[in-house]
Design an enzyme around this catalytic site. Structure first.
Site, PDB file in Angstrom:
ATOM      1  N   CYS A 331       0.810  -1.294   0.111  1.00 32.90           N
ATOM      2  CA  CYS A 331      -0.539   0.243   0.175  1.00 32.90           C
ATOM      3  C   CYS A 331       0.885   1.411   0.118  1.00 32.90           C
ATOM      4  O   CYS A 331       1.399   1.755  -1.312  1.00 32.90           O
ATOM      5  CB  CYS A 331      -1.050   0.351   0.929  1.00 32.90           C
ATOM      6  SG  CYS A 331      -2.493   0.641   1.464  1.00 32.90           S
ATOM      7  N   HIS A 428      -3.543  -5.934   0.996  1.00 37.65           N
ATOM      8  CA  HIS A 428      -3.281  -5.774   2.728  1.00 37.65           C
ATOM      9  C   HIS A 428      -3.940  -7.584   3.164  1.00 37.65           C
ATOM     10  O   HIS A 428      -4.678  -7.942   2.159  1.00 37.65           O
ATOM     11  CB  HIS A 428      -3.725  -5.358   3.902  1.00 37.65           C
ATOM     12  CG  HIS A 428      -2.626  -3.628   3.705  1.00 37.65           C
ATOM     13  ND1 HIS A 428      -1.857  -3.652   4.073  1.00 37.65           N
ATOM     14  CD2 HIS A 428      -3.447  -2.356   3.386  1.00 37.65           C
ATOM     15  CE1 HIS A 428      -1.501  -1.812   4.189  1.00 37.65           C
ATOM     16  NE2 HIS A 428      -3.354  -1.137   3.608  1.00 37.65           N
TER      17      HIS A 428
END
Length: 487
Positions: A331, A428
């Site tokens: 991310c 994630h």
């Protein structure tokens, strides 16, 4: 029969409230009750994604799992995600409302109590027991006006409160007695007893201390809970809970970013016996013997990139790569690995364009459109299933995206360098997928030997057993009060 409720408040932050709620949720579920966790207001950058595409605190997602329920935005209707020292993104019932400075938020909480109550009463329609978790401490009297996290909410919904102190940090008698000393009478009337958490050693040694608290406060003791040694196996919510974990020879190094977010990516790796996780604090160089440097997610990518450079970690990462080391960015960490990050509208902080670390040939543009979703993917090299979630506001593109290593439906996700030693992704939670994690570790020369999700379930059961032994759960259930009707 109406739902009953009990609120667990603490004498301070990080006294173990989240863990107690998770353990109680699992214990009462095993007794046949339909339990719902609830936290009216949370502050955390470690968010979970719900099936409906909303955000809640990761602790509430774990508590929902303990209760055997899918996570829902009603379980944490107000989530604050700090972006700077003085401001936070405000998430209401799962959706981003905007960003507010701390002072502005304290002055204007319009609609937040109403949203919290709406979610709470909606949960109560489908539950036998609601376990409410407070935030911080009710003793913060300067925050009492307009409070929706502790006594303000307890009074609004007439919930009984168990006050929890943490003996591990010392001064637990003063924690509990001092809290009583500063609370107003209307708040004191909500408290039905106290508990002491995280005791180490012979419990009988604290009998006199427990009795002294009871004598001074007039509140009954609801339990002295010993340290739960398996707590590290459960996903952490607070950055204060992040710790290095000594395991085997596979050394994964993680720079501790100032605004690190969604660091649950580390949990499945830490559970592996052959893996050692080293969290490197500011002011300390990244060690040169890492197998992998993992740059985690961030709530403020450009701010944390500047922070990373201020520690000299950019030099360490580039040197690690030159030595043949592997680098993974997730991310915000993925965005940092690229050539540039452009934030024309200041959605990540101040407007501007900065150079990244340059290890991936990609460019990122920040935008106000936030992607929040549970995501199922397939690894391109081994066709392995990967489950995870996405929470980000940027889009990345460039030549290295042609070597994306994940496929999500009809799109490809992530990027990789030509030699494959540098990779990044917005996904994630990907390491919770056992087969994929095994393949990833094999690429580093190590073996996976655990089933992560099964381990979490086993640990939740052990936590419930722990609380059954050290708290009178029948009495706690008697202390829970019916949720008021007609709301």
């Amino acid at each position: 029969m109406p739902a009953r409720a009990l609120m667990i408040q603490g004498t301070g932050s990080n006294v173990g409230k989240s863990m107690l709620v998770a353990g109680l949720a699992r214990a009462y579920k095993r007794r046949g009750l339909k339990v719902a966790p609830f936290k009216p207001q949370n502050m955390s950058n470690n968010a979970a994604v719900t099936p409906e595409g909303g955000e809640i605190g990761r602790a509430q997602a774990l508590q929902a799992r303990a209760a055997g329920l899918p996570p829902h935005t009603d379980m944490n209707p107000v989530l604050l995600k700090p972006e700077t020292d003085t401001g936070a993104q405000v998430i209401v019932q799962g959706k981003r409302r905007g960003t507010q400075a701390a002072g502005s938020f304290m002055r204007d909480k319009s609609g937040l109590l109403e949203a919290a109550k709406e979610s709470y009463f909606r949960l109560a329609q489908q539950a036998d027991l609601i376990l409410i978790e407070g935030a911080g401490s009710p003793a913060e009297t300067n925050l009492r006006k307009g409070d929706i996290a502790n006594m303000g909410f307890a009074c609004a919904v007439e919930a009984p409160v168990m006050l929890v102190g943490d003996i591990h940090r010392g001064g637990v008698i003063a924690q509990i007695v001092g809290t009583q000393a500063v609370l107003e009478q209307v708040d004191l009337e909500r408290i039905v007893g106290f508990a002491v958490n995280r005791f180490r050693g012979d419990l009988s040694l604290f009998d006199a201390g427990r009795d002294d608290i009871a004598r001074r406060t007039g509140w009954p003791s609801l339990g002295v809970v010993p340290w739960f040694w398996e707590a590290w196996k459960l996903p952490a919510e607070d950055m204060m809970d992040i710790a290095s974990h000594q395991g085997g020879g596979c050394k994964i190094v993680v720079p501790q970013l100032e605004r690190m977010a969604n660091f649950d990516d580390l949990d499945p790796l830490a559970a592996e016996p052959e893996v050692s996780i080293e969290i490197v604090p500011p002011g300390k160089a990244l060690p040169g013997d890492a197998d992998l440097i993992l740059i985690p997610g961030s709530k403020s990518t450009i701010g944390d990139l500047n922070y990373l450079r201020a520690q000299g970690w950019d030099i360490d990462i580039l040197a690690h790569h030159r030595r043949g080391g592997h680098v993974l960015g997730l991310c915000g960490g993925y965005q940092m690995l690229g050539k540039t990050i452009d934030d024309p509208d200041g959605v990540d902080g101040r407007p501007g364009k900065v150079e990244g670390l340059g290890l991936l040939d990609i460019h990122t543009v920040m935008s106000g459109e936030k992607r929040v979703s549970l995501t199922e993917a397939i690894s391109r090299d081994g066709n392995l299933p990967v489950s995870g979630y996405e929470i980000h506001m940027g889009r990345s593109s460039g030549p290295d995206c042609d070597r994306a290593w994940l496929r999500v439906g009809d799109r490809f996700e992530g990027a990789a360098s030509r030699d494959g030693r540098v990779r990044g992704s917005y996904l994630h939670g990907l390491f919770s997928s056992d087969a994929f994690r095994a393949s990833f570790l094999s690429g580093l020369g190590y073996e996976s030997t655990v089933g992560y999700e099964d381990g979490v379930e086993e640990t939740l059961d052990h936590l419930a057993d722990h609380l059954e032994r050290h708290m009178d759960l029948d009495h706690l259930l008697e202390l829970a009060q019916p949720v008021p009707q007609g709301n």
